[in-house]
Every structure is written in C-alpha cells, then in structure tokens.
Design an enzyme around this catalytic site. Structure first.
Site, PDB file in Angstrom:
ATOM      1  N   LYS A 117      11.279  12.291  -9.800  1.00 49.89           N
ATOM      2  CA  LYS A 117      10.160  11.676 -10.520  1.00 49.89           C
ATOM      3  C   LYS A 117       9.653  12.543 -11.676  1.00 49.89           C
ATOM      4  CE  LYS A 117       9.921   8.008  -7.867  1.00 49.89           C
ATOM      5  NZ  LYS A 117      11.017   8.291  -6.931  1.00 49.89           N
ATOM      6  N   PHE A 201      -5.497   8.652 -10.868  1.00 52.81           N
ATOM      7  CA  PHE A 201      -5.584   7.387 -10.144  1.00 52.81           C
ATOM      8  C   PHE A 201      -6.156   6.316 -11.066  1.00 52.81           C
ATOM      9  CE2 PHE A 201      -8.018   4.364  -7.553  1.00 52.81           C
ATOM     10  CZ  PHE A 201      -7.007   3.890  -6.728  1.00 52.81           C
ATOM     11  N   HIS A 207       0.904  -3.321 -11.161  1.00 45.79           N
ATOM     12  CA  HIS A 207       2.278  -2.813 -11.054  1.00 45.79           C
ATOM     13  C   HIS A 207       3.194  -3.853 -11.701  1.00 45.79           C
ATOM     14  CE1 HIS A 207       5.411  -0.482  -8.579  1.00 45.79           C
ATOM     15  NE2 HIS A 207       6.071  -1.340  -9.335  1.00 45.79           N
ATOM     16  N   GLU A 274       9.650   0.689 -14.045  1.00 41.41           N
ATOM     17  CA  GLU A 274       8.366   0.302 -13.477  1.00 41.41           C
ATOM     18  C   GLU A 274       7.214   0.953 -14.242  1.00 41.41           C
ATOM     19  OE1 GLU A 274       8.154   0.605  -9.273  1.00 41.41           O
ATOM     20  OE2 GLU A 274      10.049  -0.456  -8.976  1.00 41.41           O
ATOM     21  N   GLU A 288       8.308   4.911 -12.868  1.00 37.95           N
ATOM     22  CA  GLU A 288       9.602   5.361 -12.397  1.00 37.95           C
ATOM     23  C   GLU A 288      10.660   4.345 -12.810  1.00 37.95           C
ATOM     24  OE1 GLU A 288       9.722   5.513  -8.156  1.00 37.95           O
ATOM     25  OE2 GLU A 288       8.940   3.486  -7.904  1.00 37.95           O
ATOM     26  N   ARG A 292      19.181   0.661  -9.485  1.00 41.63           N
ATOM     27  CA  ARG A 292      19.896  -0.234  -8.580  1.00 41.63           C
ATOM     28  C   ARG A 292      19.344  -1.644  -8.760  1.00 41.63           C
ATOM     29  NH1 ARG A 292      15.774  -1.117  -5.047  1.00 41.63           N
ATOM     30  NH2 ARG A 292      14.364   0.621  -4.614  1.00 41.63           N
TER      31      ARG A 292
END
Length: 363
Positions: A117, A201, A207, A274, A288, A292
């Site tokens: 990450k 945060f 998301h 993302e 990230e 896949r």
C-alpha cells in the site's frame, strides 16, 4: 499464441464464471480442486478436474508450486487465478513466466507495485493522482509526530492487505501507540506483514472504484465506476454502477485519474483502481489498486455488455485491447448485494453453515 487449455485455480462462483466464458470461446478448462470440491458445480462443468490436495487443506489453493505443477501436468497453456487465493501473488506470476505458462493477469512487478500500500501511494503520487494525507508508521516517534500533523480522527491501516483487517480508527491521539501495536499484530496474523501506516479519516467518505483494462504497453481504457460505499466492518455489502449522486466533473476527473495511474504502470489485464471520495470537500483520493478481477465485476459487465474474463484472456494471449474508449457504452445501471451468513443478535457476527434451500427471484 492462442490459449487452448486453462487451469482454473479457484473454487465456487468465480471458477464457474471463468469456465462459462472459456466454453463460449472454445477453450478447454482444467479445474484445480481440493478433494472436498471434486463434486462441486465447477468440477462438473470443467473439461476435467485435477485434485490438488486433501479435503481439509485450504492451503492446497495457496501453494504456488502445486498450482503451477498442476497446470504443467495437465497440459495447460495458462492459469486463471480468479480472485482471492493466489490472484495477487507475484510469485505465481513469476513462476508461470519461468515455466512457460501464461498467467492471466498482470506482470509480477505490477502486482508488487500495487500490493504494497505504501509503494502504491508513491506510484499514485508519481502519476499525479491525489492520495489521502498520511504516511508510514515504522517508528513510534515518527508515527506520533505524523499523527499530530494529520490530527484526529485518523486511521491505522495495514501495508500488506485490506478488507478491514489491520485497520483501526484513532479518535484519541494519546492512544495511538496502543492502537498501532494492535493493528500491527492483526496485520501480521492476517497477512504475514506487520507494517502499518496512517491516513486521515474521512468522515463522510464514499468508496468509488474504477474498472480498467490495460494492454501492458501503456494503453488503458475504463469501463466506468462502481460505488461500494455501503459496508460493514470495512467489508462491501452493496456495489452499484454508476455511482449515484456525484457531480459529473468529479466523476470525469476520477476516471481520468484511474486511467492515468494504470497507464503509469503500463498495466496489463483487468484491474480496479479504488478511490475515497470526500463529499464534504468535493475531492477524491487514491486508496489502492486491486490487480485482479473483482467480486463485483458482474455489475460492470451488466451495464457495459463486455465480458471481463474474455478480455483478460485476450490480453494474456497478446492480442492487446480490441476496444477503444469510445467503444464503451455505459447506458444503464446495476446493483449487486452480497448475502452474508451473520447473526444479527450477536452484532452481526459471522455465522457460517450449510445452505439447505435457496429460492432465487426471476425477471
């Protein structure tokens, strides 16, 4: 070279999903299955099945040498890892290359670049993609200093994994050292990597992730975004496309950033970039990249009409991208819901068991 026989190194829904596309393309499939899966739906559907381990050994699916040997022994040209298990293990891609087996996925160095990450954050910054304010927490004194710069609340996150494991929220900076130790221990247990880092945060975050396809030579297209904001314990519950209620310019900028990041890596195959969307600030940040195919890929297929597994195979064959960005039409909407076995009386604790009856809606 055309791929004629694929080892499907997975189980359950994604194994069946890969087999169906291979059938349509006239490609033989060999299912790598543990003993307990020898009578599963994918095993009955595959051209043939090879046993890779005993009934009790989930490790069977996690052994790189076993999977590659199963492919070689059954005369397979390629391996499709599905998702989970070995799908983001660079050593599988590397051993495939050494043994002359086509890995249907990114190159090993690309998996390594996004699997860590902190390295992925650095790659995003190099590509000009915004990242959430934060940084490494290797030394306690440096972590405490960084935490005070970011301010509470903040998140401690695992460097080597995801899915909410190793992730802790810190509201009181006086407890940062304690939370760092807890998160590091959890990350070590889950991923074999105890490294953690800090991020600001975002209270009202969304998301939002972008599906991309790359040819490995720097050409990348996207197939639109998916909103995965409805989660419990940082695990996705609802995924939908398109992302509802976001400004058009923000979505356009997010799409461009995701493509730019994949181009920066010369990414090969299907992947998901993302982002965390800060609704209050009207901004987005790189989170990230998943190197896949995703569990939620069917919603993208539903609105685009594009078979992502087929695209993975074609790219792995060296055909490159048959699609241009202007060929992609995203005119409808789709929603996927993950049904979880949980006990609501015990704070939705996992409650696995045998499904004895299922009635599916139609229409």
């Amino acid at each position: 070279m055309p791929i004629r026989r694929i080892l499907v190194a997975n189980r359950g829904e994604i194994a069946l999903r890969v087999i169906r596309t291979c059938e349509r393309l006239g490609i033989e499939t060999v299912l790598a299955a543990s003993k307990v899966d020898l009578d599963s739906a994918p095993a009955r559907r595959a051209t043939r099945t090879v046993c890779i381990g005993p009934a009790s050994a989930a490790q069977s699916y996690l052994s790189v040498p076993t999977i590659v040997q199963a492919a070689l022994g059954s005369g397979c040209d390629a391996i499709h890892p599905g998702y989970g298990f070995l799908s983001e293990r660079a050593e599988l891609a590397r051993l495939c290359e050494q043994e002359g087996v086509t890995f249907i996925g990114p190159a090993a160095q690309q998996i390594e670049a996004v699997g860590d990450k902190l390295r992925a954050r650095a790659e995003a910054q190099a590509a000009g993609v915004p990242v959430v304010p934060g940084g490494p927490a290797a030394a306690l004194a440096e972590a405490v200093k960084l935490g005070r710069e970011i301010g509470a609340p903040l998140l401690v996150k695992a460097v080597g994994g995801g899915g909410g494991r190793g992730m802790k929220r810190v509201d009181d900076l006086d407890r940062l050292a304690e939370v760092l130790a807890l998160a590091s221990a959890e990350a070590e247990a889950a991923f074999g990597d105890g490294r953690v880092y800090l991020e600001r945060f975002v209270g009202r975050g969304r998301h939002v992730e972008l599906q991309v396809l790359g040819d490995g030579d720097g050409r990348v297209i996207h197939l639109g975004e998916r909103d995965c904001s409805v989660q419990r314990r940082y695990q996705k519950l609802i995924e939908e496309t398109p992302a509802p209620g976001l400004p058009r310019k923000l979505l356009d900028d997010l799409r461009q950033a995701g493509v730019r990041f994949a181009e920066h890596l010369s990414y090969r195959g299907a992947g998901t970039v993302e982002f965390l969307v800060d609704a209050e600030r009207g901004a987005f940040y790189f989170l990230e990249m998943n190197a896949r195919i995703q569990v939620e890929h069917p919603v993208t297929e539903a609105v685009s009409g594009i078979d992502l597994v087929e695209q993975q195979i074609r790219i792995a064959e060296g055909q490159g991208l048959a699609l241009r960005q202007e060929d992609v039409r995203l005119g409808s909407a789709a929603i996927e819901c993950r049904i979880n076995a949980e006990d609501p009386a015990r704070d939705f604790a996992p409650s696995p068991g045998v499904v004895r009856q299922a009635v599916w809606p139609s229409g």
